[in-house]
Scaffold this active site. Structure first.
Site, PDB file in Angstrom:
ATOM      1  N   PRO A 172       0.833  -1.208   0.000  1.00  0.00           N
ATOM      2  CA  PRO A 172       0.000   0.000   0.000  1.00  0.00           C
ATOM      3  C   PRO A 172       0.867   1.257   0.000  1.00  0.00           C
ATOM      4  CG  PRO A 172      -0.003  -1.040   2.165  1.00  0.00           C
ATOM      5  CD  PRO A 172       0.689  -1.984   1.241  1.00  0.00           C
ATOM      6  N   GLN A 187      -7.005  -1.036   1.574  1.00  0.00           N
ATOM      7  CA  GLN A 187      -6.489  -0.772   2.914  1.00  0.00           C
ATOM      8  C   GLN A 187      -7.377   0.273   3.577  1.00  0.00           C
ATOM      9  OE1 GLN A 187      -2.981   1.723   4.043  1.00  0.00           O
ATOM     10  NE2 GLN A 187      -2.047  -0.260   4.507  1.00  0.00           N
ATOM     11  N   HIS A 231      -5.306  -0.740   8.447  1.00  0.00           N
ATOM     12  CA  HIS A 231      -4.029  -0.054   8.707  1.00  0.00           C
ATOM     13  C   HIS A 231      -3.980   0.349  10.185  1.00  0.00           C
ATOM     14  CE1 HIS A 231      -0.431   2.130   8.361  1.00  0.00           C
ATOM     15  NE2 HIS A 231      -0.656   2.830   7.258  1.00  0.00           N
ATOM     16  N   ARG A 278      -2.053  -4.341   9.181  1.00  0.00           N
ATOM     17  CA  ARG A 278      -0.721  -3.719   9.123  1.00  0.00           C
ATOM     18  C   ARG A 278      -0.394  -3.061  10.455  1.00  0.00           C
ATOM     19  NH1 ARG A 278       2.630   0.050   4.875  1.00  0.00           N
ATOM     20  NH2 ARG A 278       3.254  -2.033   4.219  1.00  0.00           N
ATOM     21  N   TYR A 290      -0.970   6.189  13.076  1.00  0.00           N
ATOM     22  CA  TYR A 290      -2.362   6.539  12.787  1.00  0.00           C
ATOM     23  C   TYR A 290      -3.264   6.073  13.940  1.00  0.00           C
ATOM     24  CZ  TYR A 290      -0.275   7.589   8.307  1.00  0.00           C
ATOM     25  OH  TYR A 290       0.536   8.112   7.326  1.00  0.00           O
ATOM     26  N   THR A 349       0.606   5.508  -0.648  1.00  0.00           N
ATOM     27  CA  THR A 349      -0.186   6.703  -0.896  1.00  0.00           C
ATOM     28  C   THR A 349       0.279   7.372  -2.181  1.00  0.00           C
ATOM     29  OG1 THR A 349      -0.595   7.070   1.443  1.00  0.00           O
ATOM     30  CG2 THR A 349      -0.839   8.968  -0.004  1.00  0.00           C
TER      31      THR A 349
END
Length: 388
Positions: A35, A111, A184, A237, A189, A37
């Site tokens: 994954p 994701q 994720h 993840r 995060y 961005t």
């Protein structure tokens, strides 16, 4: 140096191309598009370039594609330039993406992502909407904790809404015919900020020890499992390091602490751990074992499928991002790929995610399988803003 016809003995890399299953999902090989961005969405909606981007990598031979991080709701969105996984307009394009990937012979998981306090608020859909976190503080704000300054923690209602939005996004992924989902929970995060004791200062059931700090993740995983059923794979993840600047952060300092983090997630329903590291060859706990990386320890502790990632096929240190294009770099690439294959053969981990190499080479898997290492296009940092 690309295209000079030089080759590498493909037998050395055969472990990368053995089939494997994640639950009921059968993959043709061990290579996964990581994954990444791309920043090319418009108001949270992907454009036509994304359909081609993902289908090209399916056509290029990857066993599985995991999409760039996609927001589960408005407050979870990192910025307007990253895609949403909610709303009719966004989901309509995701439907086109998965149809194109399947038509190209590929498999794909979206994701699902909530950016938490790392959200780029001023570049988000609505800067007036506050960001969410377990305790309302960044780790670089210890003075606010020490001074007793009030911090705004997520309420139970906000937690419940977040759990429901993850479950709804996963249900939408199954409805759109995706092949699984990835949650994720790394890189600082939202979920990761609940894991980390420097950002989770809660004193309720969602804070304190590992049992408390994993509770939100477990409730999200359980809710997702309840909506998608037993045979729809759930990848997860996680990372030790955090963004933007906490590359030396540690959720767990010992294998025993890692076990306390991971086992509740296994019981909640994880099928695959995506173990995010910066360099796959670095030992996670070198004082205990000088070889096993984070994915290796994760598989050893849990027995669940584990995926490694980190500078695969990159011929220079991560900080440079502009590898030497010469013969020395190619020798280094070959050596790291051989090391990767050796660890797959030893069953230290099960899958390998390729990031920057896949940005530069949609057909990375096919080139490597055909021993065309010299034909690999070197990654250049300028490619980050391209969708090709």
């Amino acid at each position: 140096m690309a295209g000079n016809g030089a080759s590498l003995d493909c037998d050395d890399l055969s472990p990368l191309f053995e089939p494997i299953s994640i639950g009921a999902l059968a993959l043709a090989n061990r290579i996964v598009v990581s994954p990444m961005t791309r920043g090319r969405s418009h108001g949270g909606v992907l454009d036509d370039a994304a359909v081609k981007y993902y289908s090209d990598r399916a056509r290029g031979g990857a066993g599985l594609i995991i999409s760039e991080g996609s927001a589960i709701n408005l407050r979870g969105s990192f910025s307007a330039g990253v895609p949403d996984f909610f709303g009719d307009d966004a989901l309509a394009v995701w439907r086109r993406v998965i149809k194109a990937v399947h038509a190209a012979g590929g498999l794909m998981m979206p994701q699902l992502w909530h950016s938490g306090l790392n959200r780029m608020r001023e570049q988000s859909h609505d800067p007036s909407v506050p960001s969410l976190s377990p305790s309302g503080c960044y780790p670089q704000w210890p003075d606010k904790v020490a001074s007793g300054q009030p911090l705004e923690a997520m309420t139970q209602a906000e937690i419940d809404r977040t759990i429901e939005d993850y479950a709804t996004a996963a249900a939408n992924a199954k409805r759109l015919d995706f092949d699984g989902v990835e949650i994720h929970a790394g890189h600082g995060y939202l979920i990761d900020s609940f894991f980390w004791d420097r950002t989770n200062l809660r004193t309720d059931a969602y804070g304190g020890d590992y049992q408390g700090r994993t509770r939100l993740a477990c409730e999200i995983i359980s809710a997702v499992r309840g909506r998608v059923g037993p045979d729809f794979p759930i990848a997860f993840r996680f990372s030790q390091w955090k963004s933007p600047d906490f590359y030396t952060a540690r959720l767990c300092s010992t294998p025993q602490e890692l076990e306390q983090l991971l086992i509740p997630l296994v019981h909640a329903g994880v099928d695959l751990f995506d173990c995010s590291t910066r360099r796959f060859w670095e030992a996670e706990f070198p004082e205990v074992d000088d070889r096993l990386n984070l994915a290796g320890w994760t598989k050893k502790i849990t027995g669940v499928r584990a995926m490694t990632v980190g500078s695969v096929g990159i011929g220079s240190p991560l900080q440079r991002d502009r590898p030497d294009h010469g013969e020395a770099s190619l020798v280094e690439v070959k050596a790291t790929l051989a090391k990767l294959a050796d660890r797959l053969k030893a069953e230290e981990f099960d899958l390998v995610a390729i990031g920057r190499g896949m940005i530069a080479n949609p057909d990375w898997a096919r080139k490597v399988q055909q021993a065309r290492i010299h034909d690999l296009v070197p990654y250049d940092i300028a490619m980050r803003s391209e969708m090709v």
